[in-house]
Every structure is written in C-alpha cells, then in structure tokens.
Design an enzyme around this catalytic site. Sequence first.
Site, PDB file in Angstrom:
ATOM      1  N   GLU A  31      -5.341  -0.755  -8.458  1.00 26.29           N
ATOM      2  CA  GLU A  31      -5.659  -0.404  -9.842  1.00 26.29           C
ATOM      3  C   GLU A  31      -4.389  -0.113 -10.639  1.00 26.29           C
ATOM      4  O   GLU A  31      -4.237  -0.558 -11.776  1.00 26.29           O
ATOM      5  CB  GLU A  31      -6.582   0.826  -9.867  1.00 26.29           C
ATOM      6  N   ASP A  52      -0.193  -5.906   0.349  1.00 26.55           N
ATOM      7  CA  ASP A  52      -1.446  -6.223  -0.329  1.00 26.55           C
ATOM      8  C   ASP A  52      -1.213  -7.505  -1.107  1.00 26.55           C
ATOM      9  O   ASP A  52      -0.133  -7.731  -1.649  1.00 26.55           O
ATOM     10  CB  ASP A  52      -1.847  -5.102  -1.295  1.00 26.55           C
ATOM     11  N   VAL A  71       6.372 -14.111 -23.951  1.00 26.08           N
ATOM     12  CA  VAL A  71       7.147 -13.654 -22.808  1.00 26.08           C
ATOM     13  C   VAL A  71       7.845 -14.855 -22.195  1.00 26.08           C
ATOM     14  O   VAL A  71       7.283 -15.951 -22.103  1.00 26.08           O
ATOM     15  CB  VAL A  71       6.276 -12.911 -21.771  1.00 26.08           C
ATOM     16  N   CYS A  89       0.871  -1.176   0.000  1.00 30.15           N
ATOM     17  CA  CYS A  89       0.000   0.000   0.000  1.00 30.15           C
ATOM     18  C   CYS A  89       0.910   1.230   0.000  1.00 30.15           C
ATOM     19  O   CYS A  89       1.832   1.321   0.826  1.00 30.15           O
ATOM     20  CB  CYS A  89      -0.894   0.002   1.233  1.00 30.15           C
TER      21      CYS A  89
END
Length: 155
Positions: free
Chosen positions: A95, A60, A75, A53
């Site tokens: 987000e 988180d 990848v 955070c």
Amino acid sequence: MNEENIYADLKQLGGATVLPDHPDKAELERVKNPQADAPYMIRFTAPEFTSLCPMTAQPDFAHLVIDYVPDQWLVESKSLKLFLGAFRNHGAFHEDCTVSIGRRLQEFLEPKWIRIGGYWYPRGGIPIDVFYQSGPAPEGVWIPDQGVPGYRGRG
C-alpha cells in the site's frame, strides 16, 4: 510543434546513470508538454516492479500501471524508470509503495488527473491490489481499463 528545446535541462537521458538506493534519492525529471492544449492520457506499465517486505526483507513483485492526463508537464521516462527501480531495495508494504508513487508523481507533475494500479503478486497466498487516484477522470479523455485481470497467475 514549438521550436524551443524542451529537452535541454534533462540530465539523465543519454548518459550513464546509477540506480538510486532509495526512492527519496531518485531524481524525477520532466519536460514541458508540447501538446498541452490536447486532452490525452499517458500510460506507463511496469510489469516487473519489485520492492522489499519491510519485516522479512523478502522481495515483493507487482505489475504497476500508471495513467495520467498531463497538464503542463510530462515525466521523462528514464527518470521514472530509475525512480521505480529505486524501490528494489526499499522496504515498504504494498500500500505504501503504490500510494507513494502516485502521490510523488502527482506533486511533481501537477497533472489534470492521475491514477496508479498496483497489482501485487501473492505473498502468503494472498494477492493484494492497491489503487490510488487523484479524483474523477476528466471528461473528453479516453481512459481505457488498465487491462490487468484479477489474480489467476497474473500475466
């Protein structure tokens, strides 16, 4: 399959590596797609993704599902693992982490299509799910559901 060594330029696979301390320092690697003429999807699942955070520096946790339909590039999975691991000490909101990962992979791989689902575990009693997608899914490719249920103790 082509006899060309598409793996010759890889630097991280098979060698000792250090987890980058920031996502911007992580070096993604790619290999030429030997099946570029076939319509198919690739899925990476990271059920133990962590970041911090940016306000409290508390950890988180998320379950990430990355789906992409490759074009000319794939990848390399160890470089992806190190890139995702670089978020461990990086402070950003859910987000930002989710969309940043999707956009960086999209820019780097130039896939036909990509999506990422960030299924974040609750903080303050609220789980947050974040989704990024480059556009409509291509026709003729099997795109399964990401298989992560709505929050009920995820997992």
